[in-house]
Scaffold this motif. Structure first.
Motif: not given
Ligand code: NDP
Length: 253
Positions: A1-13, A65-70, A129-137
């Protein structure tokens, strides 16, 4: 499981937990405000409790949000601004305007709200801040953003206006309860809660994100049972309480 998938799993729980806990929570209105009892251990000044427990949310959200790399775009900065706008009001302005001098809340309530705000702030801040898409204008002209923003602003207006009516029911120094009238109180007992639910429904739409949807679900899980408890309390407390009012959804509930 990638970190992003684990994250989604946690949200579902986390969402699943809202459904498991709600029936239990419905049996007992959280013991603050009119439902306060001394049975829940040590207490803290009501206003201080609100400030401390609610400040945790913008702090946690902003940190992750600020710490995330996205890549941060004007759109994600706007999301941060929306969060800070809501919580600036809720954690600083609302408590200072409350007329609850001498009132207390259980430390257990403050602690459980802090726990919720840490998890919720983490999930939403980390996603944007990290897993979401790049939200273009161009996101700003899409229907989810336009409809979600309209809902968010409508909800905020309803929440602030209804809070304002409630906060003006007491004269300085009073701490008792009166029948609220005007605005959406014509139809329901808790329009401030309805406004809050609409706000976070709007935020879920305008970010189109699972963590924001989880916040909306948790808000409904908290506030619908509490609105029913408030409504029952009004009915029992005031003989002349308007019988045609519903608890939280005009004409329905
Ligand atoms: P309430 O409606 O119970 O109370 C709001 C304020 O108005 C309190 O200061 C209360 O005093 C006062 N008040 C309420 N009714 C009366 C009345 N009939 N007569 C006189 N004064 C009155 O809201 P909450 O305190 O539960 O929540 C405050 C805000 O926080 C709301 O806008 C709500 O939407 C939001 N919230 C959001 C949650 C979420 O999950 N997103 C969870 C909980 C709250 P007192 O404290 O003495 O009762």
């Amino acid at each position: 499981m990638t970190q992003h998938e684990t994250f989604n799993f946690v949200v579902v729980i986390w969402i699943g937990l809202a459904f498991v806990i709600t029936p239990q929570v419905s049996k007992l209105a959280a013991p603050y405000g009119r439902h306060f009892t001394k049975k829940f251990g040590p207490t803290i000044d009501n206003r201080l409790g609100w400030i401390v427990m609610e400040l945790v949310s913008p702090a946690t959200f902003a940190f992750f949000f600020l710490r995330g790399d996205q890549i941060k775009t004007p759109v994600t900065w706007l999301f941060l601004g929306i969060w800070l706008l809501h919580y600036g009001y809720r954690s600083l302005i609302f408590p200072m305007r409350q007329r609850t001098r001498g009132k207390r809340m259980p430390v257990a309530i403050m602690a459980s709200a802090i726990f919720f705000n840490v998890v919720n702030g983490f999930l939403n801040g980390q996603y944007l801040g990290e897993y979401g898409p790049v939200y273009a204008e161009s996101w700003l002209t899409g229907w989810p953003f336009v409809a979600g923003m309209a809902l968010f602003l409508l909800g905020m207006l309803v929440n602030w206006h209804s809070d304002n009516i409630l906060l003006h029911l007491r004269k300085p120094g009073e701490t008792g309860y009166k029948i609220p009238r005007g605005g959406l109180f014509r139809w329901i007992s808790c329009p401030n809660y309805l406004g809050e639910m609409i706000e976070w429904g709007g935020f879920a739409l305008l970010t189109w994100s699972l963590p924001a949807a989880s916040f909306f679900i948790w808000t409904a899980a908290n506030l619908i049972p509490r609105a029913l408890a408030h409504h029952d309390w009004y009915d029992r407390t005031f003989e002349d309480y308007p019988r045609n009012r519903k608890a939280i959804l005009p004409f329905l509930l």
